[in-house]
Design a protein around this motif. Structure first.
Motif, PDB file in Angstrom:
ATOM      1  N   ASP A 203      13.157   8.152  -2.202  1.00  0.00           N
ATOM      2  CA  ASP A 203      13.244   9.698  -1.696  1.00  0.00           C
ATOM      3  C   ASP A 203      13.469  10.279  -0.391  1.00  0.00           C
ATOM      4  N   ASP A 204      12.239   9.102  -0.084  1.00  0.00           N
ATOM      5  CA  ASP A 204      11.647   9.867   1.715  1.00  0.00           C
ATOM      6  C   ASP A 204      12.315   9.055   2.540  1.00  0.00           C
ATOM      7  N   GLU A 205      13.222   8.407   2.446  1.00  0.00           N
ATOM      8  CA  GLU A 205      14.049   7.461   3.383  1.00  0.00           C
ATOM      9  C   GLU A 205      15.774   8.797   3.735  1.00  0.00           C
TER      10      GLU A 205
ATOM     11  N   SER B 204      13.394   8.706  -7.262  1.00  0.00           N
ATOM     12  CA  SER B 204      14.157   9.350  -8.682  1.00  0.00           C
ATOM     13  C   SER B 204      15.817   9.699  -7.983  1.00  0.00           C
ATOM     14  N   PHE B 205      16.293  10.648  -9.846  1.00  0.00           N
ATOM     15  CA  PHE B 205      17.658  10.827  -9.291  1.00  0.00           C
ATOM     16  C   PHE B 205      17.847  11.826  -9.824  1.00  0.00           C
ATOM     17  N   THR B 206      18.881  12.348  -9.007  1.00  0.00           N
ATOM     18  CA  THR B 206      19.430  13.937  -9.370  1.00  0.00           C
ATOM     19  C   THR B 206      20.593  14.405 -10.438  1.00  0.00           C
TER      20      THR B 206
ATOM     21  N   GLN C  90       0.674  -0.831  -0.079  1.00  0.00           N
ATOM     22  CA  GLN C  90       0.162  -0.611   0.103  1.00  0.00           C
ATOM     23  C   GLN C  90       0.623   0.797  -0.372  1.00  0.00           C
ATOM     24  N   ARG C  91       1.918   1.022   0.174  1.00  0.00           N
ATOM     25  CA  ARG C  91       3.245   2.756   0.807  1.00  0.00           C
ATOM     26  C   ARG C  91       3.257   2.608  -1.170  1.00  0.00           C
ATOM     27  N   LEU C  92       3.943   3.713  -1.164  1.00  0.00           N
ATOM     28  CA  LEU C  92       4.770   4.085  -2.840  1.00  0.00           C
ATOM     29  C   LEU C  92       6.094   3.564  -2.617  1.00  0.00           C
ATOM     30  N   HIS C  93       6.280   1.893  -3.442  1.00  0.00           N
ATOM     31  CA  HIS C  93       7.391   1.275  -4.330  1.00  0.00           C
ATOM     32  C   HIS C  93       7.623   1.370  -5.250  1.00  0.00           C
ATOM     33  N   GLY C  94       8.197   0.183  -5.766  1.00  0.00           N
ATOM     34  CA  GLY C  94       8.018   0.360  -7.629  1.00  0.00           C
ATOM     35  C   GLY C  94       8.753  -1.050  -8.107  1.00  0.00           C
ATOM     36  N   ALA C  95       8.343  -0.918  -9.348  1.00  0.00           N
ATOM     37  CA  ALA C  95       8.713  -2.334  -9.837  1.00  0.00           C
ATOM     38  C   ALA C  95       9.351  -2.081 -11.344  1.00  0.00           C
ATOM     39  N   THR C  96       9.998  -3.537 -11.338  1.00  0.00           N
ATOM     40  CA  THR C  96      11.055  -3.070 -13.252  1.00  0.00           C
ATOM     41  C   THR C  96       9.684  -4.109 -13.447  1.00  0.00           C
ATOM     42  N   PHE C  97       9.508  -4.100 -14.669  1.00  0.00           N
ATOM     43  CA  PHE C  97       8.597  -5.236 -15.231  1.00  0.00           C
ATOM     44  C   PHE C  97       9.057  -5.350 -16.317  1.00  0.00           C
TER      45      PHE C  97
END
Lengths: 132, 132, 132, 132, 132, 132
Positions: B73-75, B16-18, A26-33
């Motif tokens: 980015d929030d950690e 994200s990257f800077t 439910q938290r913002l996370h990510g994935a490579t698909f």
């Protein structure tokens, strides 16, 4: 569809899910698909192919380009939708079907079915199959 | 380190990257990182192992659990840092080294090196190697 | 070189080998080579990378483009040479090193070693490592 | 066919394609095809198998042996045919069906379908399915 | 079943086979089976999933836990049965179907088919598909 | 050793481990080991190879043949030894070195190092490297 051809691409997205069943997802996370698009046909054309593999790869990459490197939570196309692996399979398969209808796979292509498989990790993947 | 043992895990993050060189990866996006932790040793212990593979897998999963399903980015741990694949390899290897120093791999483990490899897709991966 | 980054590409070639030890591979045949180019560095740059991964992938694909879809027996660059998997690893690594010297990997890149691995099938592969 | 068994082999060939749509693949080039032969059955036999896996592997390797390390453009069996990945799937499946009819898979084998999948690279593959 | 979701696990067992056709596999030997459980559904639920992937993984791991690190020749559940790869696919699929009937996949899950695939090596695998 | 060549094979064994740390692996169980043998050399020979790949594959398969389809607990060669993945890497590398010394890799082969990697599952593997 005795014949199939598959091409592979990938996309890297952020998203979050709504629903208690998703737990930490439910938290913002990510994935490579890693995305496999499979085109099925009953017969080969005069060149001996299901579909021009270059056209198929281009059609798929145009779709992954429009999704990759984005936060899907902010994309209008996915508003109000959990962008689960299953759902994204369907979205990509439907877009490929639209592209096929527009002639992106060639004028006389014989593709009758499309299956899209998304691998979200080395231990989980999903697929969606539809006819054209 | 003639002997090595490797265990595999994974984590799914947003970030994200800077830096202009990152192009579209400057946008918030995400990745599945398939994580391989390789432990090297000069000799096997009396049981015939480099390290107890159960302890190694637990040490790795405790680290991936602390990173997965988050927006990096929030950690605070990653503040002011591009969490590139290379950098995350180093972070995980260093944390494994800390865990080893605390005894997480067993009192008498003979591990002398740690390599962490992160696969970000089927066509790109990175690694970092350090000694203990 | 504690840090590495790897990108994957492929090429599809015809060739034949000279020497009785090659048995049936003395006949004109072919191969798909899945090509992994690994760039090693002692430290990351200010962006947190070994090398810009886009530049690395482009440098590799320019080289595979110049080899793929050809009969290597007819290519002047390979005249008088058995284009074995090992040898092609060396050729690609050397060309990558030349491209790096020309600035293709960026002006300030910190790459100190290149390893090229060619997979000729699911049961055989080769590699070559050199410094820059 | 609720049950399937698959065995894997490979072959390394040269060939070229006729037809403008093939672009650079009109030139003489080559491929490694990793070949998966899948045998389907409705029930297992008294030993608990779809087919004797040793016989299945032998039948497949006899076919790949007759194709590998050759220039398919010079093979009478493929005259006037584009030896695309799709087409080669069909050729191998048909030859396996012939071998099955001759008893190569055992007298009482229950195989009802054969699927042959050829992987031409890490990003493209094709398949053909037929019944016996 | 247009939609599928697959989760992967593994188990490591000893066993032997009865029947001259098995050759050296009549001796006590062993295998790592990498186990893929695929759940098929006609539609996604309101969360956008075929099945809660956490529940699916747990259901599978409970079954592999009950089989792994054992000599199947000594297990009452497999008495009088050749525990071939095909047969073990069926056993695991049937147990998953039982678990689904007991609600282990959620009260309202829409799973209509289960396919279990066991990989016994990099060159051989088997599968079994059943409906729920 | 800038150049390497690797060949892959496999073996399927039963065994058990002595030592409380092994937990359930103290019971008789089994494994498929996918075996990669990597041969390193400083230079290629006049044919452009590290080692004749056919000879390398034969040398490896003679060793895996002598181990596969057995219960290692009953093999005199492994008496009093935990046949862990790490240890079996060493055993196979040492036997390959012996075979090389006997000329099995050719009279003039330039192999200076051997690495053997055993994959016990999709999430764990080990390796051992030695010089010749």
């Amino acid at each position: 569809m005795p014949f199939t051809v598959t091409v592979r691409d990938h996309m890297m997205v952020a998203h979050s899910f709504t629903g208690e069943g998703f737990g930490p997802a439910q938290r913002l996370h990510g994935a490579t698909f890693v995305v496999d698009a499979t085109f099925g046909a009953d017969e080969l054309d005069e060149d001996g192919v299901v579909v021009d593999i270059g056209r198929a790869a281009t059609a798929l990459s145009e779709i992954t380009e429009s999704i990759t490197y984005r936060n899907l939570d902010d994309e209008p196309a996915f508003a109000g939708m959990n962008t689960t692996t299953e759902r994204l399979c369907q979205v990509i398969a439907d877009r490929l079907a639209d592209r096929a209808a527009e002639g992106a796979l060639g004028d006389s292509n014989r593709v009758t079915t499309i299956t899209v498989t998304l691998h979200e990790s080395h231990i989980a993947w999903a697929s969606y199959t539809r006819s054209l």
